[in-house]
Write a protein that holds these residues in place. Structure first.
Motif, PDB file in Angstrom:
ATOM      1  N   GLY A 133       0.779  -1.104   0.124  1.00 20.57           N
ATOM      2  CA  GLY A 133       0.094   0.110   0.116  1.00 20.57           C
ATOM      3  C   GLY A 133       0.742   1.182  -0.134  1.00 20.57           C
ATOM      4  N   ALA A 134       1.933   1.133   0.962  1.00 14.94           N
ATOM      5  CA  ALA A 134       2.793   2.336   0.953  1.00 14.94           C
ATOM      6  C   ALA A 134       3.680   2.647  -0.600  1.00 14.94           C
ATOM      7  N   GLY A 135       4.080   1.407  -0.889  1.00 11.80           N
ATOM      8  CA  GLY A 135       4.538   1.643  -2.383  1.00 11.80           C
ATOM      9  C   GLY A 135       3.951   1.907  -3.539  1.00 11.80           C
ATOM     10  N   LEU A 136       2.455   1.559  -3.483  1.00  8.82           N
ATOM     11  CA  LEU A 136       1.845   1.917  -4.488  1.00  8.82           C
ATOM     12  C   LEU A 136       1.432   3.332  -4.384  1.00  8.82           C
ATOM     13  N   GLY A 137       1.307   3.891  -3.136  1.00  3.47           N
ATOM     14  CA  GLY A 137       1.022   5.221  -2.862  1.00  3.47           C
ATOM     15  C   GLY A 137       2.131   6.237  -3.239  1.00  3.47           C
TER      16      GLY A 137
END
Length: 166
Positions: A150-154
């Motif tokens: 989730g953080a990487g895609l954000g």
């Protein structure tokens, strides 16, 4: 795409860094969120985009640091509540990495589960008691992967918005 143009090359390298970082979420040995953040840093420092690139870098920094902290804190707290020791998780991680190279790709999850189960079996002395602990460890590892993803895609989405607005 003309790679002789500096901004195009910077955008390409930043995007490549972000993609490799996202791949690092499931591949052992690659620092996923730091690579995603590094891609945005390279883009912000060397790319075009005005003051908005610094805003994107700020968002990426918050996501990378926050994702890293939450990735370790939330699943770790859940494991402490269920009584799974850190040593069992380390055993799972080590066997998962070995499994990744012995049986490419599927060896990572298989090795992780086997490593945690063996460590818990040795600790508890009963294979039936080791299985619930193993399930908790697998859930915690899955949660950590989802948080990091989730953080990487954000970070990737923030960078793409920065590209679109530049």
């Amino acid at each position: 795409m003309d790679l002789t143009e500096t901004h195009t090359l910077v955008n390409f390298l930043a995007g490549l860094c972000i993609v490799v970082g996202l791949a690092g979420i499931v591949l052992p040995g690659l620092p996923a969120l730091p690579l995603c953040w590094l891609g945005v840093l390279v883009w912000a420092v060397f790319g075009a985009g005005g003051w908005g690139r610094w805003l994107v870098l700020g968002v990426a920094t918050v996501l990378a640091v926050g994702g890293t902290v939450v990735k370790f804190a939330w699943p770790g707290r859940a494991l402490k509540r269920t009584g799974v020791p850190t040593l069992s998780m380390v055993a799972g991680g080590v066997l998962g990495i070995v499994g990744f190279f012995v049986v490419p790709v599927i060896g990572l999850p298989l090795g992780f589960v086997l490593g945690v189960w063996l460590a818990e079996w040795a600790r508890l002395g009963d294979s039936r008691l080791a299985w619930p602990s193993t399930k908790h460890a697998v859930k915690a590892a899955g949660l950590a992967i989802l948080i990091e993803l989730g953080a990487g895609l954000g970070i990737a989405v923030a960078w793409m918005f920065g590209l679109a607005l530049a």
